[in-house]
Design a protein around this motif. Structure first.
Motif, PDB file in Angstrom:
ATOM      1  N   ILE A 333      44.170  45.489  65.161  1.00 29.72           N
ATOM      2  CA  ILE A 333      42.942  44.839  64.368  1.00 29.72           C
ATOM      3  C   ILE A 333      43.714  43.364  63.786  1.00 29.72           C
ATOM      4  CG2 ILE A 333      41.521  44.798  62.153  1.00 29.72           C
ATOM      5  CD1 ILE A 333      41.869  48.308  62.011  1.00 29.72           C
ATOM      6  N   CYS A 460      31.526  38.039  66.542  1.00 27.88           N
ATOM      7  CA  CYS A 460      32.003  39.093  65.074  1.00 27.88           C
ATOM      8  C   CYS A 460      32.327  40.158  66.055  1.00 27.88           C
ATOM      9  CB  CYS A 460      30.468  38.970  64.238  1.00 27.88           C
ATOM     10  SG  CYS A 460      29.069  39.422  65.100  1.00 27.88           S
ATOM     11  N   ASP A 461      33.315  41.101  65.088  1.00 24.78           N
ATOM     12  CA  ASP A 461      33.205  41.755  65.414  1.00 24.78           C
ATOM     13  C   ASP A 461      32.257  43.295  65.855  1.00 24.78           C
ATOM     14  OD1 ASP A 461      36.149  41.305  65.495  1.00 24.78           O
ATOM     15  OD2 ASP A 461      36.183  42.208  63.952  1.00 24.78           O
ATOM     16  N   THR A 488      40.237  42.913  68.406  1.00 28.66           N
ATOM     17  CA  THR A 488      39.476  42.492  67.306  1.00 28.66           C
ATOM     18  C   THR A 488      39.675  41.021  66.786  1.00 28.66           C
ATOM     19  OG1 THR A 488      40.272  42.703  65.016  1.00 28.66           O
ATOM     20  CG2 THR A 488      38.781  44.511  65.956  1.00 28.66           C
ATOM     21  N   SER A 490      37.370  39.000  63.845  1.00 31.28           N
ATOM     22  CA  SER A 490      36.435  38.825  62.679  1.00 31.28           C
ATOM     23  C   SER A 490      37.685  38.358  61.074  1.00 31.28           C
ATOM     24  CB  SER A 490      35.311  39.442  61.890  1.00 31.28           C
ATOM     25  OG  SER A 490      34.366  39.338  63.055  1.00 31.28           O
ATOM     26  N   ASN A 491      38.470  39.078  61.335  1.00 28.70           N
ATOM     27  CA  ASN A 491      39.617  39.031  60.288  1.00 28.70           C
ATOM     28  C   ASN A 491      40.124  38.030  60.240  1.00 28.70           C
ATOM     29  OD1 ASN A 491      40.858  39.504  57.595  1.00 28.70           O
ATOM     30  ND2 ASN A 491      41.799  41.109  58.480  1.00 28.70           N
ATOM     31  N   TYR A 497      31.266  35.314  58.832  1.00 28.08           N
ATOM     32  CA  TYR A 497      30.452  36.512  59.515  1.00 28.08           C
ATOM     33  C   TYR A 497      29.535  36.890  59.445  1.00 28.08           C
ATOM     34  CZ  TYR A 497      32.828  38.259  55.031  1.00 28.08           C
ATOM     35  OH  TYR A 497      32.688  38.371  53.862  1.00 28.08           O
ATOM     36  N   THR A 518      34.763  43.431  59.370  1.00 30.95           N
ATOM     37  CA  THR A 518      35.767  44.204  60.708  1.00 30.95           C
ATOM     38  C   THR A 518      35.413  45.946  59.912  1.00 30.95           C
ATOM     39  OG1 THR A 518      37.390  42.782  61.144  1.00 30.95           O
ATOM     40  CG2 THR A 518      38.056  44.565  61.977  1.00 30.95           C
TER      41      THR A 518
END
Length: 742
Positions: A333, A460-461, A488, A490-491, A497, A518
């Motif tokens: 992540i 996006c995730d 991942t 998105s963060n 998002y 996320t």
């Protein structure tokens, strides 16, 4: 033929640079840190090759000056071209000002920088367009500014090279590159260490004086702007010299081969050394850090990692049970600090799904990331190697055919893939993972209908979760186990998002929103995964690549390296807390232990669930290398420096004992030499095996299809490359248009 007077801006700046570099070499030659004597031949080589190198390097550096001067003209202000040009600039300024430009997707200060740059260009062009009677004066001041800027940079570089030599006794290396990464810390250190105001006051006075004379000698260029024919002749001459310099500079650097290291350093050009350091991304451990004799370093490592022998980390891992070839899904992540989760004290409920999943998982409560960049996290879980000085192995040239997590799975008959929602060319991931036998699924493999939302970092995730399920369903049909590593995206700033997914709007650009989205996407992934026939036979490993922030009061603030790690497989692994101190490099060897794999290991990472595991963690920046052990943090730094801090846990009643993560780092007056040597043994041996290529597997290794680890030029890849080239060419054209408005 054009008048040679039109070349005076180039001539005088080059002369000034060569003179400054010559004086600098003399100063460095007699500097106290230059503890060496030189023969007459060596001195002749230092100055003759050094001057030639300086001239050639500055020819390359004059590219911006050439572009600026060659586009000076009055014709661009004629009707209607001048008004069209100004209209385009205004439209561009308004586009960026709208907050919906491509620059806004990158986040940070890029949008503001772009706005200021285009705003200044627009204002200057308007002044030159509407005030023709003032045009010569405005152009004179712009020309003066460009010359002054070159002079300031030349003097500033000389001062920087002196202070760098004063610190390290060498020309620029990766530490200098690193200084550009840690700008805040470096500027703070400079402000505290040197008389900055007197230095920069003197710099500007000297630069202003020198600029005055150069401008006086070379202003004929703007007073009598060269004709198109003269500009073509100037350009032809410059491009010939530019090409000659490009070819000669690397070959000239090969002559830096004297046995006397100081001869090589003094002969070299600092700017070129900086470029090489940036490209090679390495910092020589053996030159800048405290070391031990090789045999002693490996003998100490043997006490910390069982069953290695001699100058090697090779060892046989043998399980006492039958191997289980379960599917493994590793999810790293982006920027996921431990303190985002409820169990580490967070009260904002931004990870509701992962908080719940943690109650059903094997949780490693005391795990530390090796670094503060994504490539460090990828290196840690893929190569299970300590974070060596300089850049991550992922971004180095020699990054292929390594013994890796993927190679272990491949040896067991697994399908091995790397899944990434962005473009894997970013951060050299494509080169690294494809070069180590991974098949890659990234943004270019998505069809348009598979993308519901994307920003500059990729899809996006949620979209990646859907793609991951499709990929795993397809793999399951082959009746072969699979290992998929999903990273991942998105963060990550700008934290945008899809809207209406969580209770924080998708366009609010909130860090908490990025984290919570996320978490939401992972819930969607597991909701789909649990319905698949392969779910029960799969082990899910969830870990952060690094923390959200690395800044702290100390060189290596522990709370900025603490990350969560979960292993979830409801019918295989019982919920439990493993509280042992451990490193990110230990995660995958521990998974191999849970699967009872037998294999020949080259990993520094260990199975932390084994009884002979000795708790410790390894954390680092680009140059500070840390070992956490026995509640002491040992830090190895360049110039053979060593610091140690006693770690005192801060009380916090809101956090359970296993999850407390804040420590006071108190400097120790007396060193624990055993821990210093332990730290040296880890980092020296890791640097050694990389240098000697001991963690490489067969260089002719092929993937499961028998093809070499080369980029596969599929239609999507070619389409991606064409798109990139088109964007690049458009950017170049746009850059020319924006840059040469005056």
């Amino acid at each position: 033929m054009f008048s040679t007077k039109k070349l005076t801006p180039f001539f005088y700046l080059t002369l000034f640079y060569v003179v400054i570099s010559f004086i600098l070499r003399i100063i460095l030659l007699f500097h106290p840190i230059t503890q060496s004597t030189f023969s007459g031949v060596e001195i002749l080589k230092i100055f003759s090759f050094g001057i030639l190198s300086d001239i050639l390097i500055f020819v390359l550096a004059c590219a911006f000056l050439w572009l600026y001067l060659i586009f000076i003209s009055n014709s661009k202000y004629r009707k209607p071209y001048g008004y069209i040009h100004l209209g385009v600039l205004l439209a561009l300024f308004l586009y960026i000002l709208s907050g919906k430009s491509i620059l806004s997707e990158y986040g940070g200060g890029l949008e503001k920088v772009g706005l200021i740059f285009v705003g200044i260009k627009t204002l200057l062009f308007a002044l030159l367009l509407f005030l023709p009677q003032k045009r010569d004066k405005i152009r004179h001041w712009l020309f003066s500014f460009v010359i002054f800027l070159y002079v300031v940079l030349i003097v500033q570089n000389a001062i920087s090279e002196y202070f760098f030599w004063n610190e390290f006794g060498v020309k620029y290396n990766f530490i200098a590159v690193n200084y550009l990464v840690y700008t805040t810390e470096v500027i703070g250190n400079i402000m505290e260490s040197y008389p900055v105001i007197p230095i920069f006051t003197s710099l500007f006075i000297v630069a202003g004086t020198i600029s005055y004379f150069i401008i006086k000698k070379s202003k004929i260029y703007i007073e009598k702007i060269p004709s198109l024919n003269e500009k073509l002749q100037i350009s032809f001459l410059y491009l010939i010299l530019f090409g000659l310099s490009l070819w000669t500079v690397p070959n000239l650097a090969k002559t830096e081969n004297a046995t006397n290291v100081f001869t090589n350093e003094l002969q070299s050009n600092g700017i070129y050394r900086f470029y090489l350091a940036y490209v090679n991304s390495e910092l020589n451990y053996f030159k800048f850090y405290k070391t031990l004799p090789e045999e002693e370093a490996f003998a100490l490592l043997d006490k910390q990692i069982s069953d290695i022998h001699g100058i090697s980390v090779d060892r046989k891992i043998v399980s006492d049970s039958i191997e289980m070839h379960k599917n493994v899904v590793l999810i790293t992540i982006e920027s996921f600090s431990a303190d985002f989760m409820k169990m580490y004290g967070n009260k904002e409920n931004i990870t509701p799904f992962l908080d719940d999943l943690a109650t059903k998982s094997l949780v490693f409560t005391n795990l530390y990331a090796t670094g503060n960049r994504t490539v460090r996290g990828l290196e840690a879980v893929t190569l299970c190697l300590p974070p060596t000085a300089g850049e991550s192995v992922v971004k180095r040239k020699d990054n292929k055919n390594k013994f890796s997590t993927g190679s272990v799975f491949k040896s067991k008959g697994y399908e091995v893939k790397y899944l990434y929602g962005g473009d894997a060319f970013f951060d050299n991931m494509q080169d690294f993972f494809s070069g180590n036998g991974y098949d890659i699924i990234d943004k270019k493999d998505f069809s348009p209908e598979e993308i519901t939302f994307a920003n500059i970092w990729g899809v996006c995730d949620e979209d990646m979760a859907n793609k991951a399920i499709k990929t795993m369903n397809k793999e399951a049909q082959t009746n072969k186990p699979f290992f998929n590593h999903w990273m991942t995206v998105s963060n990550h700033r700008p934290f945008t998002y899809p809207n209406n997914k969580i209770d924080i709007p998708g366009d609010s650009k909130s860090r908490n929103g990025g984290v919570k989205y996320t978490d939401y996407a992972l819930r969607k992934f597991f909701t789909m995964a649990v319905k698949q026939p392969w779910f029960k036979n799969t082990v899910f490993v969830i870990v952060a690549d690094h923390c959200a922030s690395s800044a702290g009061k100390t060189e290596l603030p522990l709370d900025k390296y603490r990350i969560p790690a979960l292993v979830y497989s409801p019918e295989f692994i019982a919920p439990k807390h493993c509280t042992k101190l451990m490193s990110q490099i230990d995660l995958m060897p521990t998974i191999f232990g849970l699967l009872h794999f037998d294999y020949e290991s080259k990993f520094f990472g260990q199975d932390v669930l084994k009884s002979d595991y000795k708790p410790r963690a390894l954390i680092a920046t680009y140059q500070d290398l840390g070992l956490i052990k026995d509640n002491i943090l040992t830090i190895l730094s360049p110039k053979q420096e060593v610091k140690q801090y006693k770690l005192v846990l801060k009380p916090n009643e809101d956090i359970k004992g296993d999850f407390k993560l804040y420590y006071d780092e108190k400097p120790m007056k007396e060193q624990r030499n055993d821990l210093v040597n332990d730290a040296i043994s880890y980092y020296e041996t890791a640097s050694y095996v990389l240098k000697k290529k001991y963690i490489k597997i067969n260089k002719n290794s092929t993937d499961s299809n028998g093809s070499h680890y080369l980029l596969k030029f599929t239609l999507p890849t070619l389409q991606y490359l064409c798109k990139r080239i088109t964007v690049f060419l458009f950017g170049c054209a746009f850059g020319f248009f924006g840059y040469f408005t005056f």
